[in-house]
Design a protein around this motif. Structure first.
Motif, PDB file in Angstrom:
ATOM      1  N   ILE A   2       0.840  -1.194   0.000  1.00 45.18           N
ATOM      2  CA  ILE A   2       0.000   0.000   0.000  1.00 45.18           C
ATOM      3  C   ILE A   2       0.878   1.248   0.000  1.00 45.18           C
ATOM      4  O   ILE A   2       2.046   1.206   0.391  1.00 45.18           O
ATOM      5  N   GLN A   5      -1.403   7.230  -0.412  1.00 49.24           N
ATOM      6  CA  GLN A   5      -2.785   7.523  -0.803  1.00 49.24           C
ATOM      7  C   GLN A   5      -3.749   6.496  -0.204  1.00 49.24           C
ATOM      8  O   GLN A   5      -4.859   6.826   0.224  1.00 49.24           O
ATOM      9  N   ASP A   6      -3.296   5.225  -0.160  1.00 47.51           N
ATOM     10  CA  ASP A   6      -4.110   4.184   0.473  1.00 47.51           C
ATOM     11  C   ASP A   6      -4.296   4.484   1.961  1.00 47.51           C
ATOM     12  O   ASP A   6      -5.380   4.301   2.519  1.00 47.51           O
ATOM     13  N   PHE A  10      -7.754   5.137   3.893  1.00 48.23           N
ATOM     14  CA  PHE A  10      -8.224   4.285   4.983  1.00 48.23           C
ATOM     15  C   PHE A  10      -8.417   5.087   6.271  1.00 48.23           C
ATOM     16  O   PHE A  10      -9.277   4.746   7.091  1.00 48.23           O
ATOM     17  N   ARG A  36     -12.422   0.353  -3.692  1.00 52.17           N
ATOM     18  CA  ARG A  36     -11.047   0.725  -3.317  1.00 52.17           C
ATOM     19  C   ARG A  36     -10.652   0.048  -2.003  1.00 52.17           C
ATOM     20  O   ARG A  36      -9.502  -0.382  -1.840  1.00 52.17           O
ATOM     21  N   ASN A  39      -9.671  -3.428  -2.712  1.00 48.67           N
ATOM     22  CA  ASN A  39      -8.346  -3.500  -3.324  1.00 48.67           C
ATOM     23  C   ASN A  39      -7.240  -3.436  -2.270  1.00 48.67           C
ATOM     24  O   ASN A  39      -6.227  -4.142  -2.370  1.00 48.67           O
ATOM     25  N   ILE A  40      -7.426  -2.574  -1.263  1.00 51.89           N
ATOM     26  CA  ILE A  40      -6.423  -2.470  -0.192  1.00 51.89           C
ATOM     27  C   ILE A  40      -6.382  -3.761   0.614  1.00 51.89           C
ATOM     28  O   ILE A  40      -5.298  -4.249   0.975  1.00 51.89           O
ATOM     29  N   LYS A  43      -4.436  -6.276  -1.311  1.00 49.83           N
ATOM     30  CA  LYS A  43      -2.997  -6.001  -1.227  1.00 49.83           C
ATOM     31  C   LYS A  43      -2.406  -6.549   0.069  1.00 49.83           C
ATOM     32  O   LYS A  43      -1.302  -7.110   0.082  1.00 49.83           O
TER      33      LYS A  43
END
Length: 303
Positions: A2, A5-6, A10, A36, A39-40, A43
């Motif tokens: 991550i 921006q992630d 969050f 989104r 997606n995190i 990851k």
């Protein structure tokens, strides 16, 4: 892996009641927020948020990411600011929390002055009669007055705060004798309920003898807004406790009188609470704290 921006994304999720609320803050659609977030989670290979129809809650992994992610973002901001010393390099959001009366009278004006000095900083000031520190949506600075429970937060004293017992001349002309704190049991008392303090337990110390007296009052009027309780007192409705900085004008004009002047009430310093020590704070937080430390005593003496 991550990225920053992630983490920023969050942090907003962690500080929101639901994904829909987070979408409103981000000005995007709820499905895009959900996608989104997924997606995190992919990851990292862990579930971060428990979802239901109306609210969200963080998993253990989500709580760790929210806490440490916020610290990482602060360190990144500090690194950016340390590289450049120009005012325009000081940027980002500054989140403040304060009690209602003190925040309205002092922190609000100081925040506006600071923002004019550093135009790339945006400031959000939240006022509450019971200001609290939230782990997942924590402010940069919380301003606090009164009894302070044990806390891991870092504490910086901004100004000493003397409290006094007050009444209007009209009330004193018609009330029962008031020579000792115990006499308050026969008086009309007004309570200000804020900061989770026990608003009906008034503690006194005699200046000369150090004799202590604790009185449990039975308030005839109570409110969580300091301006309302002071107005009741000005109207002759009873006695209040109030910080000296908040009644300078009324004492000077004679519209309020200091009662039992031989006794001192519990002092409650005006403090700033922060999660980080001075070494690890972002530059904007350090600058605002120094600004308040410099300007607040002037305001307290003027008002």
């Amino acid at each position: 892996m991550i990225n920053s921006q992630d983490l920023e994304f969050f942090t907003i999720i962690a500080g929101s009641r639901s994904l829909a609320a987070a979408a409103r803050k981000l000005n995007v659609t709820p499905p895009s927020v959900s996608q989104r977030l997924q997606n995190i989670e992919v990851k990292l290979g862990v579930k971060l948020v428990e979802r239901n129809a109306r609210t969200t809650s963080l998993t253990d992994a989500g709580q760790r990411l929210a806490l440490h992610g916020q610290h990482l973002l602060q360190e990144l901001q500090q690194l950016t600011e340390d590289i450049s010393d120009s005012k325009l390099a000081i940027s980002g959001q500054l989140k403040l929390v304060s009690s209602l009366g003190f925040g309205e009278k002092h922190i609000g004006p100081l925040a506006a002055e600071f923002q004019n000095l550093y135009p790339n900083v945006t400031i959000e000031l939240n006022l509450s009669d019971i200001p609290k520190w939230s782990l997942h949506n924590s402010p940069d600075i919380m301003f606090y007055i009164g009894y302070l429970p044990d806390s891991s937060l870092k504490r910086t004293v901004l100004a000493k705060n003397r409290r006094m017992l007050l009444a209007s001349p009209d009330y004193l002309r018609s009330c029962a004798k008031l020579e000792h704190p115990n006499d308050l049991q026969h008086h009309r008392c007004i309570a200000l309920r804020e900061n989770d303090e026990d608003a009906t337990m008034w503690r006194f110390t005699h200046k000369a003898t150090q004799e202590t007296a604790t009185v449990r009052i039975d308030p005839v009027l109570a409110s969580n807004v300091s301006r309302i309780t002071k107005n009741w007192c000005l109207d002759g409705q009873g006695l209040i406790q109030r910080s000296s900085w908040d009644v300078k004008q009324e004492l000077a004009s004679g519209s309020l009188v200091h009662v039992l002047p031989d006794y001192e009430l519990e002092e409650a310093d005006i403090v700033a609470l922060l999660s980080s020590d001075s070494v690890n704070r972002s530059k904007k937080v350090t600058l605002f704290l120094e600004f308040v430390q410099q300007r607040l005593p002037e305001r307290l003496n003027q008002n």
